[in-house]
Design an enzyme around this catalytic site. Structure first.
Site, mmCIF file in Angstrom:
data_model
loop_
_atom_site.group_PDB
_atom_site.id
_atom_site.type_symbol
_atom_site.label_atom_id
_atom_site.label_comp_id
_atom_site.label_asym_id
_atom_site.label_seq_id
_atom_site.Cartn_x
_atom_site.Cartn_y
_atom_site.Cartn_z
ATOM 1 N NE ARG A 158 71.930 39.054 19.606
ATOM 2 C CZ ARG A 158 73.272 38.953 19.633
ATOM 3 N NH1 ARG A 158 74.008 39.937 19.176
ATOM 4 N NH2 ARG A 158 73.851 37.873 20.128
ATOM 5 N N GLY B 23 68.443 32.413 21.889
ATOM 6 C CA GLY B 23 68.157 32.154 23.293
ATOM 7 C C GLY B 23 67.138 33.114 23.876
ATOM 8 C CB THR C 7 42.311 20.731 18.230
ATOM 9 O OG1 THR C 7 43.663 20.309 18.018
ATOM 10 C CG2 THR C 7 41.451 19.530 18.554
ATOM 11 C CD GLU D 213 34.197 26.908 17.044
ATOM 12 O OE1 GLU D 213 33.452 26.312 16.249
ATOM 13 O OE2 GLU D 213 33.787 27.499 18.053
ATOM 14 C CG ASP E 232 41.631 17.425 13.455
ATOM 15 O OD1 ASP E 232 42.490 17.469 14.339
ATOM 16 O OD2 ASP E 232 41.845 17.008 12.290
#
Length: 627
Positions: free
Chosen positions: A300, A387, A408, A410, A412
């Protein structure tokens, strides 16, 4: 003399249109860099030292060094799915269709491709994790389904494969035996059992077993999560998984482990594989996100010096600041999780108690640290692609949703980091009671004896590049911070426990303890990165890895520069030098960013994002949206 305003002539209008078309064409077909690149670099405000020739990196050698002996089986998985387009997950798919597709993907991988992960769980865990990583690159749901297919982490809620496909469950429950005393029964502790949950012919739930569907989720909808409830379910004695304890036909219990606690610890030790897999898989997701964002940023083009071609957005310092330290962290995590897989494999074959403890703590810490970092980085990568990053076809949204639960399940992440902090404090206490430190904490022996002394005022002012890029300085800084946090945490807990009790003191110091755990994990990550660089046999590959490692280390130090300044570990002039050098290293890594990303060995049909294609990216993307 007053001049009259004139409307643009037809010739002027043509010139304006022509220039606009030329500008647009630069986006669609990037031009080579100008011959006088030094002049452009000056106009971009780059460091004079940044004009040095970039490192020569042989992508093939770097990739071989990173991926090692499991490269072939991963490529076999990529090739299988590339040849079976009907098994590739479409962008828009319903929950039920995704579950069915994920089942067919797994069935095809096992039956058609002949890749059977189950046998490697014990025989060669490293190969098993490599298979899960490659499958997850195809579809994260598939990687997770392969993991939960073999027992690790099964709980009453959110059990993978329970809602639709599962026929058996691994259940943890107390083993109660008849006893010749007033109690009538004897509690032998928690053991694991295989429990059938569906009839093999009718696929209906068996008597006493309720199965409920957890429903549509934020992500990972290819995995059929469910909830189980058991009511008076009877199973044969042979269904006991008896590695750590067994019951004879006449009801006698035997075990190689003497106590309930040791048996429970050994049983839970089998579950750390899930955390190892998540740390490794999360790193794989981060590689895909890096590949998409960096390849797009190289292609880009946007603005540039007057009368010069527009420049790649990765030439902007702000884009380098977002993505280059992230790329360095990805490499650091790759080597750290590879080390974790290695010692996990050793643990599975030796069952050495000390190694079990090391793997338990390190897997908890790395799983928590890496998954949290990746979750944040996915949003950064999306934003870095503007975008186009918001288009579903470019995958950031899908990756972000599918990966989010990694923080979360196995365990937190906040709870897991507390486990790391608790183990650090336990080792700290043992050290002062004359005990020996486990392997993971060996560096604390030296650091607590020397690093906690008053910082050297001379060293605190050294700002030379050679000193700042010295691995000893970098690792000492990381370990000094961890040691200081550990000592202060111990003092604070002792102080508050007198008035608040143990629980209250822990809660009062919780944020401090989480920072301590993260600091320790960062120390382990850097140590493994430095070790990997030093072991690399190829000179050009080693130089590239050293550059990336330096960026990782100095960026982390700069991110927490306040801690080092508060205790005079780093003087103001040195802090400034670290900041300046970090920016310079980001630019140098940008120069080899393509080679570093290519070394991940992720072909276009795996990344699948049109903006990340290695050639004709915009042509494919514009064709996708209908131009």
């Amino acid at each position: 003399m007053e001049q009259k305003k004139q409307n643009p002539t037809a010739e002027n209008e043509t010139l304006i249109v022509s220039r606009r078309i030329q500008r647009v064409s630069l986006h669609l077909a990037p031009v080579p860099r100008p011959l006088h690149e030094h002049d452009t670099q000056e106009q971009l405000g780059l460091f004079p030292c940044a004009r040095l020739a970039k490192l020569e990196v042989e992508t093939e050698k770097l990739s071989l060094y990173m991926r090692g002996k499991y490269r072939d089986i991963q490529e076999k998985i990529y090739e299988y799915f590339h040849a079976r387009p009907e098994l590739q997950t479409p962008l828009e798919i319903s929950k039920d269709d995704h579950r069915e597709l994920c089942w067919r993907q797994m069935y095809g991988l096992i039956k058609e491709a002949g890749i059977r992960p189950l046998k490697y769980v014990v025989e060669d865990p490293g190969k098993y994790f490599a298979i899960v990583e490659a499958a997850g690159a195809v579809d994260i749901s598939l990687g997770i389904k392969l993991g939960v297919q073999y027992s690790d982490g099964a709980i009453k809620w959110w059990i993978g494969n329970a809602a639709v496909h599962g026929k058996f469950a691994s259940v943890f429950a107390k083993l109660m035996l008849p006893a010749h005393d007033a109690k009538g029964v004897s509690d032998m502790g928690v053991h694991a059992f295989i429990v059938p949950i569906r009839d093999l012919k009718t696929h209906q739930a068996l008597p006493g077993i309720e199965i409920h569907d957890c429903g549509h989720k934020v992500g990972l909808n290819g995995v059929d999560n469910g909830a189980l409830r058991f009511t008076s379910v009877r199973i044969p004695r042979d269904n006991l998984l008896n590695r750590f304890g067994d019951v004879s036909r006449d009801g006698k219990y035997t075990s190689s482990l003497p106590t309930i606690n040791k048996r429970f610890a050994a049983t839970l030790g089998e579950l750390v594989g899930g955390r190892v897999a998540l740390a490794s898989s999360s790193t794989s997701v981060l590689k895909i996100a890096n590949a998409i964002a960096i390849r797009y940023s190289l292609l880009r083009q946007q603005f540039g010096p007057p009368k010069q071609p527009e420049v790649s957005i990765l030439d902007y310092q702000s884009q380098q600041h977002k993505l280059m330290p992230m790329l360095a962290s990805t490499y650091a995590f790759h080597f750290a999780t590879s080390y974790l897989v290695e010692i996990y494999s050793q643990m599975k074959t030796t069952h050495v108690e000390q190694l079990v403890g090391d793997v338990h703590t390190l897997s908890a810490g790395l799983k928590a640290y890496v998954t949290s970092y990746t979750a944040k980085s996915l949003s950064v990568c999306r934003e870095a692609c503007g975008g186009h990053g918001y288009a579903a076809v470019n995958r950031f949204g899908i990756l972000r949703n599918d990966h989010d639960i990694f923080q979360t399940f196995e365990g937190d992440n906040t709870v897991l980091l507390q486990q790391v902090a608790a183990d650090l404090l336990k080792q700290y206490k043992q050290k002062f009671q004359g005990g020996t430190l486990a392997v993971t904490w060996n560096y604390l022996r030296e650091s607590m004896n020397t690093y906690l002394s008053q910082p050297n005022p001379v060293t605190a002012r050294w700002e030379g590049t050679e000193h700042l890029r010295d691995p000893k300085f970098q690792l000492d800084a990381f370990r000094y911070r961890t040691s200081r946090l550990l000592q202060s945490a111990a003092v604070r807990l002792r102080k508050h426990s007198k008035t608040l009790g143990g629980f209250g003191a822990w809660n009062r110091c919780l944020n401090h303890l989480l920072t301590l755990a993260e600091s320790h994990i960062e120390s382990v990550i850097l140590a493994k990165f430095i070790e990997t660089v030093e072991k690399c046999p190829d000179a050009s590959t080693r130089a590239a890895l050293k550059l990336v490692c330096d960026l990782y280390a100095l960026n982390q130090i700069w991110n927490d520069i306040g801690t080092y300044r508060n205790v005079d570990y780093v003087a103001p002039n040195k802090a400034k030098a670290i900041h300046k050098l970090t920016d310079y290293l980001s630019f140098q890594v940008r120069n080899i960013a393509k080679e570093l990303v290519d070394a991940f060995d992720l072909p276009n049909h795996v990344t699948r994002a049109p903006i990340a294609m290695q050639s004709e990216a915009y042509a494919q993307y514009t064709q996708y949206v209908g131009f």
